[in-house]
Structures are given as structure tokens and as C-alpha cells.
Design a protein around this motif. Structure first.
Motif, short mmCIF file in Angstrom:
data_model
loop_
_atom_site.label_atom_id
_atom_site.label_comp_id
_atom_site.label_asym_id
_atom_site.label_seq_id
_atom_site.Cartn_x
_atom_site.Cartn_y
_atom_site.Cartn_z
N LYS A 67 0.83 -1.22 0.00
CA LYS A 67 0.00 0.00 0.00
C LYS A 67 0.86 1.26 0.00
CE LYS A 67 -3.67 0.73 2.57
NZ LYS A 67 -4.66 0.65 3.66
N ASN A 117 1.52 3.31 3.21
CA ASN A 117 2.46 2.83 4.21
C ASN A 117 3.91 2.78 3.73
OD1 ASN A 117 -0.21 2.06 5.00
ND2 ASN A 117 0.68 0.68 6.52
N LYS A 130 4.78 4.05 7.35
CA LYS A 130 3.92 3.62 8.46
C LYS A 130 4.12 2.12 8.57
CE LYS A 130 0.17 6.88 7.74
NZ LYS A 130 -1.08 6.93 6.97
N PRO A 131 4.13 1.58 9.81
CA PRO A 131 4.41 0.15 9.96
C PRO A 131 3.55 -0.67 9.01
CG PRO A 131 3.99 1.18 12.09
CD PRO A 131 3.76 2.23 11.05
N VAL A 132 4.13 -1.71 8.46
CA VAL A 132 3.39 -2.48 7.45
C VAL A 132 3.49 -3.97 7.76
CG1 VAL A 132 5.32 -2.60 5.82
CG2 VAL A 132 2.98 -2.69 4.97
N ALA A 133 2.36 -4.65 7.63
CA ALA A 133 2.31 -6.08 7.88
C ALA A 133 2.65 -6.83 6.60
CB ALA A 133 0.92 -6.47 8.36
C1 LIG Z 1 -0.68 0.87 7.26
O1 LIG Z 1 -0.51 1.73 8.36
C2 LIG Z 1 -1.65 1.89 9.18
C3 LIG Z 1 -1.32 2.93 10.25
O2 LIG Z 1 -0.19 2.57 10.96
C4 LIG Z 1 -2.05 0.54 9.77
O3 LIG Z 1 -3.22 0.67 10.56
C5 LIG Z 1 -2.30 -0.45 8.62
O4 LIG Z 1 -2.58 -1.73 9.14
C6 LIG Z 1 -1.07 -0.52 7.72
N1 LIG Z 1 -1.36 -1.36 6.55
C7 LIG Z 1 -0.77 -2.51 6.32
C8 LIG Z 1 -1.13 -3.22 5.05
O5 LIG Z 1 0.04 -3.00 7.08
#
Ligand SMILES: *[C@@H]1O[C@H](CO)[C@@H](O)[C@H](O)[C@H]1NC(C)=O
Ligand code: HEM
Ligand SMILES: *[C@@H]1O[C@H](CO)[C@@H](O)[C@H](O)[C@H]1NC(C)=O
Ligand SMILES: *[C@@H]1O[C@H](CO)[C@@H](O)[C@H](O)[C@H]1NC(C)=O
Length: 524
Positions: free
Chosen positions: A111, A114, A384-387
Motif C-alpha cells: 500500500k 504505508n 507507516k508500519p506495514v504487515a
Molecule cells: C498501514 O498503516 C496503518 C497505520 O499505521 C495501519 O493501521 C495499517 O494496518 C497498515 N497497513 C498494512 C497493510 O500493514
């Protein structure tokens, strides 16, 4: 304080008595404390929700040397140990490598809210491309700029480019390859052919004709900012930055003059990228400024220069080793044109449809890109932290993520005898297509949504290359012209060169010695 003084005195006494032993002891103590510092730092910072961390022994520097010397070997080694996602330290930066098809899909489709390319690349590319273009603007504007650029890469323009490319290559070899047989630096020759053909087709004949009047040197000045040093030391006032600013100012004024001259003659038809950009508009109805048109053109030249030069050079080197494939290409093209490619200096005219149907050369380029992809590390920065999907990993903000599609495109899991150059493996190239046929349009045309493919030399997603068709056309036409007129042999002493990883674009290690033999008609 007393204790310190006493310790210092006994140290000096020790030093005076046996300086060698003392120096050695000091060195050992220093090394042990630096390494322990590094190891303790890693223990403290260990976070189980992040991908595994490559162990390092020198704080700050981390794995920079091992990665820099041979990034592909480095990634393969730690992929074996840690899997497809792992992080390493490089000069204070935390870089998370993401490989195989899961890694490719993650980096190319992550995304944008992020993770961004502009935060990773702009400090490196702004001095080269200039302001207001590519990574120096919000991503939505880059998507619009890519749409404008695509309008200059139409089939109509490709038709016009083919005779120009053949002509440029002929002029080059008539001027520089004058003997019947000689050893040359192939990378240097090909680089010059690429810059001549790209300048002529993208920037137009006016600017092409000024290449000999110093424009090539201005490009070179900009190009010298495009090195890993400038990524690592972005905060250093390196002299090359000042030089590039000056070169930019000069190029801007050259472009501005050509653009102004063209505006004065609106009836005159040009088919080139400059014309396409001058005719384009942003969604809000505004045209790009002259300065931004110039900077887009510079960015395009830079994007295509080393990538296409490296690919063409590797392709020719491999063809030099495989004369049977050269014959196959000549026979195929000859039967398509209805005349044998006999050599001599005349190169038969070819159409856009012909070039599209050069299947053997197509396979040659595809296979060359598979094993000698010139871009081996594509970067993004996490804002922004990303999974990471399908894992428990979360990558923190401030980290960089790196894709390296060459890792999967040279993996035995996907390609038999993966390191070998075998163009015929693409004979039935549909076999490699992805199962997922859905497409997405980020603003510059629809393309495959999924990046779950092992072979992505042009990337995927919103930052995917838009120069692929142009690159194939340019490289095929150059190969066609050269193979019509010359045979090639590797230099017996140098053989096939190694890869040089010291530049952002991986090139064959120079000097790339290669011998050409003119094909004269009487030899046939
Ligand atoms: C992108 O960052 C937002 C805010 O930190 C977070 O809530 C969201 O889960 C993140 N998206 C992914 C795909 O990690
Ligand atoms: C063999 C030649 C080429 C190769 C291997 C190549 C490869 C790539 C790759 C891998 C990317 C994605 C970068 C990323 O995701 O970070 C890219 C992007 C791009 N390339 Fe190429 N390229 C080539 C030639 C060209 C040419 C000739 C042009 C221009 C005419 C060009 C223009 C671009 C542009 C505009 C982008 C988009 C950058 C972005 O959206 O961030 N490329 N290329
Ligand atoms: C990963 O997760 C996505 C959904 O988030 C799913 O569509 C996909 O099939 C999964 N891939 C693998 C390899 O498990
Ligand atoms: C691929 O096609 C070429 C040309 O038609 C042929 O010579 C070659 O044997 C084919 N190779 C394979 C593996 O099918």
C-alpha cells in the motif's frame, strides 16, 4: 580519577616496556569491545514481530561490505538461513530484503499509504532528474507523468523510430569499426549507440545533433551522481551535486530553446517524445512546464541508458558464445524478409511488424534479462508500519524494503539449469504467464495486478517500467543491424566478463573486450 590515572600510568609503562605486545593487546581489546557492542545491541533490539536480522559484528556499518561486494550471493545466503524476508543493517539503515514470489508481490503491490518509492529514491534521483518530476512529486502526479510518457511510446512512434535506430547504428560502426576485424570495448560502443538512438528518438533531431557539442558530457555529469555513495551519504555536500546543478541549468536552457523553436512552428510535425510531452496535459488541464518537460526527458534517458546498454551488451556477448543461435536468428529474419542476410554494409529495411516477430531475438533478450537483470535491488521506504501478508511480521516505519526479482528468476525451483543462458526455454513463453489474469490501472494503462511471478525484470505495480516495449524495440533493432553486418567473438583472454555491482545498474565488468569480424559478401 585517581584510579584512572594509575591505570593510564601502568598502561604507559607497559607500552614503553613491550610496545608490540601492548599494541596488539589494545587492538584485541578494541575489536572485542566493538563486536560485543554490536552483538549486545542486536540482543537488546531483538523484536520477534520483525523479520529475522542478519547478524553483524560492526555497529552502524553492519553488513554493508558483504552486501556491497556481491548482493546476489548475500541475499541467497541469508535466504537459505532466514527465509524470504530478513533484515540487515547497512550504514545505519535497516533494510528488509523480500524475495521469491511472495517478496516480489509484497514490495511491488504494498500500500502506498504505508510504503513509498519517493522516500527511498528522491535523495538519489533529484540531483540527476531535477525537480518536479518522478520521485520529486506526489505519487499521483508521477502516475500522470507516466501516462504522458506512454503517449510518446505509441506504435505510430515506434514505426518512425526503427529507421532512425538502424541509421544511427550504421553511422556509428561506419565511423568507429572501420577495420575488417578488431577488438573493441563492447560496452562502450553499445553505450554510445544507445545514447545516440535514445536521444534521437526521444529528444528529437535538434537535440541529437547537438550531442557532439557537449550534451553528452552534461549527461555524464548527471550520471555520475547516480551511485550508491550518493544514497549512503545523502547529507554530504559532495562536489558532484554542484556539478550536477550546473549541468542541469545548461540542459534546461538547451531544452527551453528547442521547445520555444518548436512552438514557433506549430505546423511542423515531429514524431518523438518531446512532441508527445509538449502536447500533453495534467488532469486539471494544466500542461507540464517547459522545465518539467526537460526533466522528464532527462529522467527517461537515464532510466533507459545503462539498463538497455547492459542488456544489449550481455545479449551480444552470449550470442558471441553461441553462433548457432545467431544463425537461427539470421535464418528466421531472412525468411521473413524474403532475402538472405548476407553481410556487406546494406541493412535491409524492416517494419514494426517484422521487429515484433523477431522471435529468436525476443527470446535472446528475455533470457538475457532473466539471468542478467540490470536492476538487482529495487527499494521502497516504510513510512507507516506495514504487515507482511501471510506472516506474523510487521516492518517498522523508517525501514527500507528491497525487492530483488533476479533471485527468483535464477532459482532452480522455477527454471531448470537456472544460471545457464538458454533462449529457447522461451519458445512457448505462455508457459510462464501467471494464473491470475486480473488487471489494475494506476493511471498509465492496465497491467497485471499480481506480482506473484518469478520473472519481473521490469518490476510490477504502480512503479512498473513503461519503457519495456521501447527497450525491446531499440535492442532488437540494434542487434539486427549489428548481426547483419558483423560476427562477434569473445576475447580469448577475457572470456565472459563478471558482473560489476559497484554502480546502481549492474554492468559487465570492463573493459568488455570483444572481437568483431565484418561479414563481407564474398565470404558467404
Ligand atoms: C498501514 O498503516 C496503518 C497505520 O499505521 C495501519 O493501521 C495499517 O494496518 C497498515 N497497513 C498494512 C497493510 O500493514
Ligand atoms: C532493458 C531495459 C530496462 C529495464 C531492465 C528496466 C527496468 C525497470 C524496473 C525494474 C523498473 C521498476 C523500478 C522500481 O520498481 O523501483 C522500471 C521503472 C521505470 N522505467 Fe525502466 N527499464 C528499462 C528501460 C527503460 C526505458 C528505455 C525507459 C524509458 C524510455 C524506462 C523508463 C522507466 C520509467 C519511467 C519507470 C517508472 C519509475 C516509477 O514509476 O517509479 N525504462 N524500469
Ligand atoms: C496470502 O494471503 C492472501 C490473502 O491475504 C491470499 O489470497 C493468498 O492466497 C495467500 N498466499 C499464500 C501463498 O498463502
Ligand atoms: C526453439 O525454437 C527453435 C527455432 O524454431 C528451435 O531451433 C529449437 O530447437 C526450439 N527449442 C526448444 C527447446 O523447443
Amino acid at each position: 580519577m585517581r584510579a584512572f590515572q594509575a591505570a593510564w600510568q601502568s598502561y604507559m609503562a607497559f607500552m614503553a616496556q613491550s610496545p608490540v605486545v601492548c599494541a596488539a593487546t589494545t587492538a584485541v581489546v578494541l575489536v572485542v569491545s566493538i563486536v560485543s557492542w554490536a552483538l549486545i545491541e542486536q540482543k537488546i533490539n531483538y523484536n520477534p514481530s520483525e523479520p529475522p536480522f542478519v547478524r553483524y559484528y560492526v555497529p552502524f556499518i553492519g553488513s554493508m561490505i558483504e552486501f556491497g561486494v556481491h548482493p546476489i550471493k548475500f541475499i541467497r545466503k541469508y535466504q537459505k538461513k532466514h527465509g524470504n524476508f530478513f533484515t540487515f543493517l547497512m550504514f545505519g539503515r535497516r533494510m528488509t530484503v523480500c524475495v521469491d514470489i511472495d517478496g516480489n508481490d509484497f514490495v511491488f503491490n504494498v500500500k502506498h499509504s504505508n510504503v513509498t518509492a519517493e522516500d527511498a529514491y528522491n535523495s538519489l534521483t533529484k540531483p540527476v532528474f531535477g525537480e518536479g518530476v518522478v520521485y520529486d512529486v506526489p505519487n499521483s502526479m508521477l502516475m500522470e507523468q507516466k501516462r504522458m510518457i506512454k503517449s510518446g511510446l505509441s506504435i505510430e512512434s515506434f514505426r518512425a523510430y526503427i529507421p532512425i535506430i538502424i541509421d544511427e547504428v550504421n553511422q556509428y560502426v561506419d565511423k568507429h569499426w572501420t577495420k575488417d576485424q578488431d577488438t573493441i570495448d563492447l560496452l562502450q560502443s553499445i553505450s554510445e549507440m544507445i545514447i545516440m538512438t535514445a536521444s534521437h528518438t526521444l529528444l528529437g533531431p535538434e537535440i541529437r545533433s547537438k550531442l557532439y557539442e557537449g550534451i553528452a558530457d552534461l549527461y555524464h555529469t548527471l550520471d555520475s551522481c547516480f551511485t550508491p555513495i550518493h544514497f549512503l551519504f545523502e547529507w554530504l555536500p559532495l562536489p558532484s551535486y554542484y556539478a550536477s546543478e550546473k549541468a542541469h541549468a545548461e540542459l534546461d536552457s538547451i531544452f527551453a530553446k528547442v521547445i520555444a523553436d518548436r512552438r514557433k512552428e506549430p505546423g511542423e510535425k515531429h514524431i518523438d517524445m518531446l512532441d508527445a510531452l509538449m502536447a500533453s496535459k495534467y488532469k486539471n488541464g494544466e500542461p507540464p512546464s517547459d522545465k518539467h518537460i526537460g526533466n522528464m526527458l532527462i529522467a527517461l534517458l537515464m532510466a533507459g541508458q545503462h539498463t538497455s546498454a547492459a542488456t544489449t551488451t550481455w545479449a551480444l556477448l552470449n550470442l558471441a558464445e553461441n553462433p548457432a543461435i545467431v544463425n537461427e536468428a539470421r535464418t528466421e529474419i531472412g525468411s521473413m524478409l524474403g532475402r538472405e542476410l548476407k553481410g556487406g554494409s546494406s541493412v535491409p529495411e524492416i517494419s514494426y511488424e517484422n521487429v515484433k516477430d523477431f522471435k529468436t531475438l525476443d527470446n535472446v533478450i528475455r533470457e538475457t534479462l532473466r539471468i542478467r537483470s540490470p536492476l538487482v535491488q529495487l527499494m521502497r521506504k516504510v513510512v507507516k508500519p506495514v504487515a507482511v501478508p501471510n506472516t506474523s511480521y510487521v516492518i517498522p516505519a523508517g525501514y527500507y524494503i528491497i525487492a530483488s526479482p533476479i533471485i527468483s528468476s535464477t532459482d532452480e525451483k522455477y527454471y531448470k539449469n537456472a544460471e545457464a543462458w538458454v533462449p529457447s526455454r522461451w519458445n512457448n513463453s505462455d508457459a510462464d504467464e501467471q494464473a491470475d489474469k486480473s488487471t489494475t490501472d494506476y493511471g498509465f494503462g492496465a497491467m497485471s495486478t499480481s506480482a506473484r511471478s518469478p520473472n519481473l525484470p521490469f518490476g510490477a505495480g504502480r512503479h512498473r517500467c513503461i519503457g519495456e516495449q521501447f527497450a525491446y524495440l531499440q535492442i532488437k533493432t540494434i542487434l539486427y543491424t549489428l548481426l547483419t553486418r558483423f560476427d562477434f567473438e569473445l576475447d580469448p583472454k577475457r572470456g565472459m566478463p563478471e558482473r560489476n555491482y559497484q554502480s546502481m545498474v549492474v554492468l559487465p565488468e570492463g573493459p568488455v573486450l570483444c572481437q568483431y569480424n565484418r561479414r563481407t559478401i564474398k565470404n558467404q
